[in-house]
Every structure is written in structure tokens, then in C-alpha cells.
Design an enzyme around this catalytic site. Sequence first.
Site, PDB file in Angstrom:
ATOM      1  N   TYR A   1       0.830  -1.207   0.000  1.00 49.43           N
ATOM      2  CA  TYR A   1       0.000   0.000   0.000  1.00 49.43           C
ATOM      3  C   TYR A   1       0.867   1.262   0.000  1.00 49.43           C
ATOM      4  O   TYR A   1       0.450   2.296  -0.517  1.00 49.43           O
ATOM      5  CB  TYR A   1      -0.938  -0.005   1.207  1.00 49.43           C
ATOM      6  CG  TYR A   1      -2.104  -0.949   1.036  1.00 49.43           C
ATOM      7  CD1 TYR A   1      -3.278  -0.534   0.420  1.00 49.43           C
ATOM      8  CD2 TYR A   1      -2.033  -2.267   1.481  1.00 49.43           C
ATOM      9  CE1 TYR A   1      -4.350  -1.390   0.255  1.00 49.43           C
ATOM     10  CE2 TYR A   1      -3.099  -3.139   1.318  1.00 49.43           C
ATOM     11  CZ  TYR A   1      -4.249  -2.692   0.704  1.00 49.43           C
ATOM     12  OH  TYR A   1      -5.312  -3.557   0.537  1.00 49.43           O
TER      13      TYR A   1
ATOM     14  N   GLU B   1      -7.724  -7.552   5.662  1.00 50.55           N
ATOM     15  CA  GLU B   1      -6.849  -8.582   5.094  1.00 50.55           C
ATOM     16  C   GLU B   1      -6.059  -9.301   6.171  1.00 50.55           C
ATOM     17  O   GLU B   1      -5.868 -10.529   6.102  1.00 50.55           O
ATOM     18  CB  GLU B   1      -5.933  -7.946   4.047  1.00 50.55           C
ATOM     19  CG  GLU B   1      -6.687  -7.546   2.784  1.00 50.55           C
ATOM     20  CD  GLU B   1      -6.034  -6.427   1.997  1.00 50.55           C
ATOM     21  OE1 GLU B   1      -4.806  -6.194   2.184  1.00 50.55           O
ATOM     22  OE2 GLU B   1      -6.738  -5.766   1.210  1.00 50.55           O
TER      23      GLU B   1
END
Length: 398
Positions: free
Chosen positions: A98, A140
Site C-alpha cells: 500500500y 486482510e
Amino acid sequence: MLSEPSTVTVRATLPAVGAAIGDIADLFYRKLFDAHPELLRDLFNRGNQASGAQRQALAGSIAAFATQLVEHPDTRPDVMLGRIAHKHASLGVTAAQYDVVHTHLFAAIAEVLGDAVTPQVAAAWDEVYWLMANALIAIEERLYARRGVLAGDVWRDWEVVSRTEETPDVATFGLRPADGSPAPGFQPGQYVSVRCELPDGARQIRQYSLSSAPGSPLRAITVKRVRGEGTPDGEVSRRLHERVRPGGRLQVSAPYGDLVLKSAQAPLLLASAGIGCTPMLSVLEHLVSGGHRGPVTVVHGDRSPDDHALRSDHTVLTGELPDASAHFWYENPGPGHPANRTGLVDLTGLAIASGTHAYLCGPLPFMRSVRTQLLAKGVPAADIHYEVFGPDLWLTKD
């Protein structure tokens, strides 16, 4: 929740960012793959990149998330986030990635919007990004923990023990863990990722629904060979069809996916088209093995009976449930099939029980059509669930 100063800024700039989000997504991916070509080679679907589908999906999800933050600040789009997180978990996405995405996404925003990206605007959209990213990372991490795997370490070797030709373009592969360990459990309707090495050395990944029931000693995936019809054929599906035979091995992820039964007590509608029947067959087999007695309506659309993969299983499993009915539509029904309906799926004459929970899987136009018909019949939007094979483009037009 977005801070108040950022809410004001995002609300004011959302039209401009929304209008440019397609260009931003396009430039973002070019910058990302220039800096990290391994991500295109081994993580992102090259076919979706070539078609632009992945860019549309990214643009739609960012715009939808930002709109939710400013228009409905007390709620979070958990359905959208959950669907994305399941896809990411099946690919082995990690939190560190990310940061990589952030670097190239904000470089693209600055380049496309130019002087409009003041420090205040940049800070506000940075807050939007990290609210979304951190929400996904948290989901996640929970998904990895439930499977007992480390983030990014989702791959295991599986042995191919059987292959069944369902149609000329569809094959079912029976799989078991190559190390002899028990196959991990899953919920009917979930999928796995398959990582396949291609002739140029790329390790491309695709998701396939598990078409067997959780109680089966083997796991099965049913793969349709993607024929391009003017565009290149599907790289992975072609490789699986041409090269994979019993005795071979595949790298397969842990099971993920959120198209699972929310309430087995409610009347069920299982609607599919094309190869979208695979998760529905897993659900049907699960219902049969569990002695389900509630009402189930099975709906399927296809080009013809011969193109309808696992048609016999679809019919037989429905017939084994005490209160179930199957309704098949074919664009070309052919002779000898008087019970089938001609054309696209049309629910006009189909009774939908009050309290029905609907599950949809198939091409996006099919799911949009069925969803619209169900809403018109009084089925609440919250009770209509769907799965998309490939990038989720629903948000780009909803």
C-alpha cells in the site's frame, strides 16, 4: 471518519477528481509498472491491464469510497471493502504494498491535476487514501489470520488428480494438497487463486470458484477457456487447458470470497450465467448434503444447452432438494429442449418468495439485469449478493 477540514476539501474537489480519476488511474499504473515491472509480470492480471478493466475498477472504488466519506460519514462501505480485501488476500497482497501504491498514485494525481493540488488538497486526499488503505489492511490481516497463513504467504502446491471435459471450452480439475495434508475448509461460493508460470516466465494469477462442496475430499475448480474474440485469448485459462493433466501440479491460494450464504433459513435464489454457475453448484451441493428443506430457486442463462457447463449437475442437484426449482434460459435452445426458455433471463413470470436472499454470479450485464428485476419484485438491495470474475466494474456505473 474523515476529519472535518478534509471533508470540506474533498467535497469541494470531488467533482474535479472524479472527472479526472480515469486519467489518474491510467497514469498511476504506468508509473507503478515502470518502477515495479515485477508487479505486472507476477501480480496484476495482464489481460485486465490491456483492456483497461483494472483501471476502471480502481477509479470506481476510490470515487465510491470518497463519496461515501463525505455523503454518509457515519457509515463505511464494508461490502465494497470486504470484496476488495478478499481478492487481495487471495493474491497475497501485503501492507507494505500500500505504501508503493500511495507513492505512484499521488504522483499521478499531482501530474494530472497540476496546480489544483495545493498542500491542503493533497493532505485531504492523502487522508482519504489511508482511511481506505488501513481499512483494507485490517480486513486482510483478519482474513490471513483466519486461514493461519502469513500475509503474502498464501501459496501451496496442489496435485491435479483428475480432469473432466465438461464442454469443448470448459474443464474441471480435481485437486488435493501435494504434501498430503488435509485440504483447507471453505465456505460454498468461495474461490481460490491459481498461479501459473507462462512461457515468458511471468507467473500470472487468476481466481476460480471452487465447484465442489466443502465436505468433498478433493477440491475442484472448473475453468472456462477464455477466447478473445478480437482480443488475445486468456493466458492462464489457455495454459491450463493445453498443459495441465492428472499428475501435474498447480500453485493454489487459500480459499477466499464473500459470496457465501448469509442465511440458510431464508428462501434462496441462485442466479448465474455462463461459467458463473460454478459457485452456485458448490452452494447447491452443500445444501443437498446438509439436508436443506427450504425453498430454493435456481436460475441460469447461457448461449445453448451444450455451452451450459455442468448442466447435468445443475439439474440433478436442484432435483435432490425437496423444495427447489430450476429455470434455464438459452439464447439458442436448439431442438429437443422444450422445457427451456429462449433468450436472456427474464424473471417476469417467476414467483419470488418474500424474504428471498439472492446470490448472483456471471457477466456484469447479466447481474445488473437480474438485480434490477429483483428490486422491482421487492427484494431489498441488502439481500442481493454478487460475485464478479475479474475487476469489480459495478462501481464504475452504479
